[in-house]
Design a protein around this motif. Structure first.
Motif, PDB file in Angstrom:
ATOM      1  N   UNK A 196      94.323  43.899 127.400  1.00 39.81           N
ATOM      2  CA  UNK A 196      95.684  44.290 128.225  1.00 39.81           C
ATOM      3  C   UNK A 196      96.239  43.384 128.970  1.00 39.81           C
ATOM      4  N   UNK A 197      95.561  42.298 128.966  1.00 45.77           N
ATOM      5  CA  UNK A 197      96.011  41.115 129.673  1.00 45.77           C
ATOM      6  C   UNK A 197      96.000  39.792 129.174  1.00 45.77           C
ATOM      7  N   UNK A 198      97.208  39.190 129.435  1.00 46.98           N
ATOM      8  CA  UNK A 198      97.431  37.675 128.567  1.00 46.98           C
ATOM      9  C   UNK A 198      97.297  36.650 129.754  1.00 46.98           C
ATOM     10  N   UNK A 199      96.483  35.645 129.521  1.00 49.54           N
ATOM     11  CA  UNK A 199      96.662  34.527 130.520  1.00 49.54           C
ATOM     12  C   UNK A 199      97.817  33.703 130.264  1.00 49.54           C
ATOM     13  N   UNK A 200      98.203  33.115 131.401  1.00 52.43           N
ATOM     14  CA  UNK A 200      99.152  32.264 131.548  1.00 52.43           C
ATOM     15  C   UNK A 200      99.041  30.854 132.362  1.00 52.43           C
ATOM     16  N   UNK A 201      98.995  29.816 131.846  1.00 52.53           N
ATOM     17  CA  UNK A 201      98.771  28.717 132.773  1.00 52.53           C
ATOM     18  C   UNK A 201     100.183  28.401 133.739  1.00 52.53           C
ATOM     19  N   UNK A 202      99.754  27.581 134.636  1.00 47.08           N
ATOM     20  CA  UNK A 202     101.137  27.204 135.513  1.00 47.08           C
ATOM     21  C   UNK A 202     101.616  26.213 134.918  1.00 47.08           C
ATOM     22  N   UNK A 203     102.969  26.355 134.937  1.00 48.58           N
ATOM     23  CA  UNK A 203     103.819  25.312 134.491  1.00 48.58           C
ATOM     24  C   UNK A 203     104.126  23.915 134.930  1.00 48.58           C
ATOM     25  N   UNK A 204     104.371  23.034 134.412  1.00 46.08           N
ATOM     26  CA  UNK A 204     104.303  21.593 135.121  1.00 46.08           C
ATOM     27  C   UNK A 204     105.500  21.431 136.251  1.00 46.08           C
ATOM     28  N   UNK A 205     106.662  22.340 135.919  1.00 47.16           N
ATOM     29  CA  UNK A 205     107.704  22.384 136.876  1.00 47.16           C
ATOM     30  C   UNK A 205     107.394  23.162 138.001  1.00 47.16           C
ATOM     31  N   UNK A 206     106.323  23.918 138.188  1.00 46.95           N
ATOM     32  CA  UNK A 206     106.047  24.661 139.085  1.00 46.95           C
ATOM     33  C   UNK A 206     107.013  25.914 139.561  1.00 46.95           C
ATOM     34  N   UNK A 207     107.550  26.456 138.122  1.00 45.08           N
ATOM     35  CA  UNK A 207     108.279  27.503 138.356  1.00 45.08           C
ATOM     36  C   UNK A 207     107.525  28.965 137.970  1.00 45.08           C
ATOM     37  N   UNK A 208     106.488  28.618 137.197  1.00 45.60           N
ATOM     38  CA  UNK A 208     105.466  29.557 136.650  1.00 45.60           C
ATOM     39  C   UNK A 208     104.157  29.427 137.189  1.00 45.60           C
ATOM     40  N   UNK A 209     103.738  30.044 138.134  1.00 43.77           N
ATOM     41  CA  UNK A 209     102.235  29.719 138.702  1.00 43.77           C
ATOM     42  C   UNK A 209     101.114  30.468 137.740  1.00 43.77           C
ATOM     43  N   UNK A 210      99.918  30.057 137.922  1.00 50.76           N
ATOM     44  CA  UNK A 210      99.115  30.604 137.004  1.00 50.76           C
ATOM     45  C   UNK A 210      99.064  32.194 137.014  1.00 50.76           C
ATOM     46  N   UNK A 211      98.752  32.629 136.129  1.00 44.41           N
ATOM     47  CA  UNK A 211      98.934  34.279 136.265  1.00 44.41           C
ATOM     48  C   UNK A 211      98.259  34.893 134.925  1.00 44.41           C
ATOM     49  N   UNK A 212      98.387  36.203 135.115  1.00 44.16           N
ATOM     50  CA  UNK A 212      98.208  37.054 133.726  1.00 44.16           C
ATOM     51  C   UNK A 212      99.271  37.991 133.354  1.00 44.16           C
ATOM     52  N   UNK A 213      99.519  38.238 132.123  1.00 38.82           N
ATOM     53  CA  UNK A 213     100.657  39.309 132.210  1.00 38.82           C
ATOM     54  C   UNK A 213      99.870  40.577 131.733  1.00 38.82           C
ATOM     55  N   UNK A 214     100.443  41.595 132.554  1.00 38.84           N
ATOM     56  CA  UNK A 214      99.869  43.071 132.659  1.00 38.84           C
ATOM     57  C   UNK A 214     100.682  43.539 131.303  1.00 38.84           C
ATOM     58  N   UNK A 215      99.777  43.804 130.159  1.00 37.54           N
ATOM     59  CA  UNK A 215     100.757  44.418 129.234  1.00 37.54           C
ATOM     60  C   UNK A 215     100.783  45.965 129.171  1.00 37.54           C
ATOM     61  N   UNK A 216      99.998  46.434 130.238  1.00 38.33           N
ATOM     62  CA  UNK A 216      99.972  47.851 130.361  1.00 38.33           C
ATOM     63  C   UNK A 216     101.181  48.371 131.285  1.00 38.33           C
ATOM     64  N   UNK A 217     102.022  47.362 131.860  1.00 34.97           N
ATOM     65  CA  UNK A 217     103.077  47.708 132.596  1.00 34.97           C
ATOM     66  C   UNK A 217     104.055  47.234 131.765  1.00 34.97           C
ATOM     67  N   UNK A 218     105.027  48.241 131.126  1.00 28.76           N
ATOM     68  CA  UNK A 218     106.286  47.656 130.387  1.00 28.76           C
ATOM     69  C   UNK A 218     107.709  48.265 131.247  1.00 28.76           C
ATOM     70  N   UNK A 219     108.575  47.257 131.117  1.00 27.08           N
ATOM     71  CA  UNK A 219     109.808  47.850 131.579  1.00 27.08           C
ATOM     72  C   UNK A 219     111.039  47.556 130.515  1.00 27.08           C
TER      73      UNK A 219
END
Length: 254
Positions: A137-160
């Protein structure tokens, strides 16, 4: 987790699966306003929509701004556009004109689904397994080089459900990262159903002894049967040849 330099690509063209957007999330809640701990940061607003007397019960809503990842497949963004384009061409409209007219119709393909990005430390799970992509249910996301996206995980159980004309794209992801997203979605939505295994066993007349996911192809699922044979259940899906084909909409969505 895929390294940042292999995870991100330049954001260009219309929205597509895996795009990271600045948008918002919202959900209905019960009377006690319960919020799972990992979603606390998402609940910036607590709203009650009062129903007219004698109508349905009041709606209790929590909402807030968030970074989200698009979960809808690329073909979803062109479905209604392609249908309208085909209708116009059948009516004798030249292809270029049909595409222009379809693109000018702001009602086509307006909505899509997305899931919020969470801070890894907000989840009470093993961080190593979480960031290795081993948590369902989670997808890891690395921090982007430009700093706009922090290290995170996408919670695929929460959808909008979002409107494509009311989003701001922050980043786009590579084909490799998109394949990992599709693998995570497939595991969550389809491969958890034990009845699938029972149905396959009935068809092939063999017992499934083990299931593996080859690292070389993250969307391939190998079923190892009790007679030593192997069935490859899923092949890695491919992107449309050029991704979404309609032009990028004007404004912040692009």
């Amino acid at each position: 987790m895929i390294p940042a330099d292999s995870f991100y690509v330049p954001a260009d063209g219309p929205p597509q699966q895996g795009d990271i957007l600045l948008a918002g999330v919202v959900r209905l809640v019960a009377d006690d306003r319960f919020t799972p701990p990992q979603w606390t940061r998402l609940d910036a607003y607590d709203i009650t929509v009062t129903a007219p007397a004698g109508d349905h019960a009041d709606l209790r809503i929590t909402a807030g701004p968030a970074l989200v990842m698009v979960t809808s497949h690329d073909c979803h963004f062109d479905k209604e556009w392609n249908r309208r384009r085909s209708q116009l061409i059948k009516q004798g409209v030249p292809q270029a004109e049909a595409e222009r007219l379809a693109s000018e119709d702001a009602s086509l393909d307006r909505t899509f689904t997305a899931s919020p990005l969470l801070h890894p430390d907000d989840l009470d799970v093993d961080r190593g397994n979480l960031m290795a992509g081993k948590m369902l249910g989670y997808l890891p996301v690395p921090a982007s080089a430009d700093g706009l996206v922090p290290e995170a995980v996408v919670d695929l159980t929460y959808r909008v459900t979002l409107d494509r004309l009311d989003i701001v794209r922050v980043a786009s992801i590579s084909a490799t990262a998109r394949a990992q997203l599709r693998h995570a979605l497939t595991r969550l939505d389809s491969l958890r159903a034990v009845t699938v295994g029972f149905e396959i066993e009935t068809v092939v007349g063999k017992h499934i002894a083990a299931v593996t996911f080859p690292s070389a192809n993250p969307l391939a699922v190998q079923l190892h049967l009790d007679d030593g044979s192997t069935i490859e259940l899923l092949q890695q899906p491919t992107d449309p040849e050029a991704g979404p084909t309609r032009a990028a909409p004007p404004g912040p969505a692009a």
